[in-house]
Design an enzyme around this catalytic site. Sequence first.
Site, PDB file in Angstrom:
ATOM      1  N   ASP A 109      38.869  43.226  42.573  1.00 44.90           N
ATOM      2  CA  ASP A 109      40.065  43.451  43.616  1.00 44.90           C
ATOM      3  C   ASP A 109      40.794  42.151  44.024  1.00 44.90           C
ATOM      4  O   ASP A 109      41.960  42.060  44.688  1.00 44.90           O
ATOM      5  CB  ASP A 109      39.503  43.894  44.882  1.00 44.90           C
ATOM      6  N   ARG A 151      48.109  46.967  38.451  1.00 48.59           N
ATOM      7  CA  ARG A 151      48.329  45.695  39.020  1.00 48.59           C
ATOM      8  C   ARG A 151      48.549  44.364  37.949  1.00 48.59           C
ATOM      9  O   ARG A 151      49.105  43.396  38.447  1.00 48.59           O
ATOM     10  CB  ARG A 151      46.884  45.157  39.677  1.00 48.59           C
TER      11      ARG A 151
END
Length: 449
Positions: free
Chosen positions: A326, A357
Amino acid sequence: MSGHGPAIPMTARKSAPLRGTAQIPGDKSISHRALILGALSVGETHVTGLLEGQDVLDTARAMRAFGAEVIQNGPGDWTVHGVGVGGFREPDCVIDCGNSGTGVRLIMGAMATTDITATFTGDASLNKRPMGRVTDPLALFGAQAVGRRGGRLPMTVIGAQDPVPARYHVPMPSAQVKSAVLLAGLNAPGQTVVIESEPTRDHSERMLRGFGAEITVEDTDEGRVITLTGQPELRGQNVAVPRDPSSAAFPVCAALMVQDSDILVPGVSQNPTRNGIFTTLQEMGADLVMENPRIEGGEPVADLRVRFSALKGVDVPPERAASMIDEYPILSALAATAEGVTTMRGVKELRVKESDRLDAMARGLEACGVRVSETEDSLTVHGMGAGGVPGGATVQTHLDHRIAMAFLCLGLTTQKPVTIDDASPIATSFPAFEGLMADLGGQITRDNT
């Protein structure tokens, strides 16, 4: 901020040195699990330090729908009166998990071996994310799932009438998948076995053991083998949630980027399956010191002293990805301010998070004047040195809280301001972000006020 309301454009501008103490909220992963395991336990679970972001609040609401009594006593202070393993009732309504992939996947696992049916949905971002990685192993227990094409939400899960234990080799490094299988195994007779080729965050194993489950973990030639004995009686516990290292990474990296910054970030989890970002920052030359190491709530924690540093690019090895999955968005932003090239490998899992992402960071950095290159499984950032990033862009966040926070942090040190199209998803994981950064001296403003 609200992850479900109108868009909130925000702009970050070059800031004076960041100074002060950053009080990070509770760990999101542990908060989810505390509520779910409390609901599956007999008696009362008392949770302190619970993250009250929208993701976790959605999980609390879901546990109430499955029959548990979930009460907020005060800020971060919650009580759960559980229904026991196998005691979930069938919800009267659709379970809306908002933006949370962790929430929906863990809850699916927790109910999959109980003879009930539940329908799950989420926001626009979550409804694009693949659920087959969880529903496929849950089918081994006897559960069924029917959703949109591609295994996407909204989805109805029909729990197994006569569950059987499963043995499952997780095909990708995913703590969500591992945890869903272990939670399903709670209400299946015999032993459920999960095998990981690469170790992922181990909060589920630690907390299951703490709540009274019989669980063993063994490193073998086959991988990490986790064995859970089904149908235990879990007992309510007191859970002190440590502060979230994924949230801490944002003010930490902002302080490393902004000239002459010096901040303290107390009580951050140093779980070895979560601390890859801090190892990487130190390899880049960060002035990052772990002070007062200790154990809180069964997890190792430390206070982080962080000072601005002239950083250098590094190669981040693929085997570290699971311990910092993350944190790659903020690391990508930080890498743009380092000298030299930073390459992040083994990160294809980032393509199925709240957004793609890798693509979101690459396009945003390019818009800010940074040269990047990507493959399906890697991202390379060509650093421009401290204060060298032009900025001046409006970045699309794709309803992704970590993309939003990463570019707001970068904008504190760029030559021209950086604007993000929507900061509202930040509330899903870090509702205090805006105020915390302002207290440190960060120049971040809302554009519609």
